[in-house]
Design an enzyme around this catalytic site. Structure first.
Site, mmCIF file in Angstrom:
data_model
loop_
_atom_site.group_PDB
_atom_site.id
_atom_site.type_symbol
_atom_site.label_atom_id
_atom_site.label_comp_id
_atom_site.label_asym_id
_atom_site.label_seq_id
_atom_site.Cartn_x
_atom_site.Cartn_y
_atom_site.Cartn_z
ATOM 1 C CG HIS A 101 29.447 42.118 42.066
ATOM 2 N ND1 HIS A 101 30.458 42.915 41.297
ATOM 3 C CD2 HIS A 101 30.088 41.031 42.205
ATOM 4 C CE1 HIS A 101 31.565 42.205 40.714
ATOM 5 N NE2 HIS A 101 31.297 40.995 41.355
HETATM 6 P P1 TYD Z 1 32.038 42.845 36.516
HETATM 7 O O1 TYD Z 1 31.951 41.460 37.249
HETATM 8 O O2 TYD Z 1 30.889 43.696 37.202
HETATM 9 O O3 TYD Z 1 33.119 43.821 36.984
HETATM 10 P P2 TYD Z 1 33.856 44.324 38.270
HETATM 11 O O4 TYD Z 1 33.420 43.746 39.461
HETATM 12 O O5 TYD Z 1 35.353 44.085 38.128
HETATM 13 O O6 TYD Z 1 33.669 45.723 38.357
HETATM 14 O O7 TYD Z 1 31.998 42.833 35.100
HETATM 15 C C1 TYD Z 1 31.702 43.857 34.294
HETATM 16 C C2 TYD Z 1 31.288 43.645 33.128
HETATM 17 O O8 TYD Z 1 31.986 42.415 32.122
HETATM 18 C C3 TYD Z 1 29.821 42.996 33.240
HETATM 19 O O9 TYD Z 1 28.899 43.712 32.133
HETATM 20 C C4 TYD Z 1 29.886 41.534 32.651
HETATM 21 C C5 TYD Z 1 31.239 41.353 31.835
HETATM 22 N N1 TYD Z 1 31.743 40.280 32.294
HETATM 23 C C6 TYD Z 1 31.757 39.175 31.411
HETATM 24 O O10 TYD Z 1 30.944 39.197 30.441
HETATM 25 N N2 TYD Z 1 32.385 38.125 31.709
HETATM 26 C C7 TYD Z 1 33.220 37.885 33.003
HETATM 27 O O11 TYD Z 1 33.711 36.744 32.960
HETATM 28 C C8 TYD Z 1 33.201 38.842 33.801
HETATM 29 C C9 TYD Z 1 34.202 38.984 35.118
HETATM 30 C C10 TYD Z 1 32.497 40.043 33.528
#
Ligand code: TYD
Length: 141
Positions: free
Chosen positions: A58
């Site tokens: 993303h």
């Molecule tokens: P995401 O940022 O997509 O993870 P990565 O980029 O590390 O793969 O986040 C994964 C899930 O966690 C998503 O459903 C949102 C949740 N999340 C939160 O609720 N709060 C946060 O601060 C973060 C970073 C993620």
């Protein structure tokens, strides 16, 4: 760790540390000093024992983050829409700026990898761009 970041909205953030051998290393970051913003949120990722794990895929519209690998190593792909760069993140004393409009993908985690991320804002799903074509459209605006 690479010495040169080629993509936009990124860079290397060096942390000060004290080598207190044989009592470990002490590593320090300070908001608005070596960390170039006020930290509103942090999160960390551990338990990366699955060799096929991948994260990210993303970009953010406005969020500023710094990503550290405090233990182990992983590969970070950064893509600003024009330039793509793969970086081996293996230096616990240097972080990478993940600024806005930067597509990122994290893979090849060592099983002892622990990732720490500092962010300048609270979690907001509306700040995420999770579709690569939408990212390319967004950065053209
Ligand atoms: P995401 O940022 O997509 O993870 P990565 O980029 O590390 O793969 O986040 C994964 C899930 O966690 C998503 O459903 C949102 C949740 N999340 C939160 O609720 N709060 C946060 O601060 C973060 C970073 C993620």
């Amino acid at each position: 760790m690479t010495k040169k970041i080629k993509v936009k909205n990124s860079g290397i953030i060096k942390l000060q540390f004290f080598d207190d051998f044989p009592d470990g290393n002490l590593v320090i970051g300070e908001a608005k000093k070596n960390v170039p913003f006020n930290i509103k949120r942090f999160y960390y990722i551990n338990n990366l024992f699955n060799k096929k794990s991948h994260r990210g895929l993303h970009a953010h519209k406005k969020l500023e983050q710094i990503i550290f690998c405090v233990n182990g190593h992983f590969t970070l792909l950064l893509d600003d829409g024009e330039i793509k760069q793969n970086i081996l993140i293996d230096d616990p004393y240097s972080g990478i700026r993940l600024g806005p409009k930067l597509w990122h993908h994290m893979t090849k985690f060592s099983s002892d990898c622990v990732i720490l991320v500092l962010a300048d804002d609270y979690y907001k799903e509306s700040d995420y761009i999770r579709n690569y074509n939408k990212f390319l459209e967004y950065i053209k605006k």
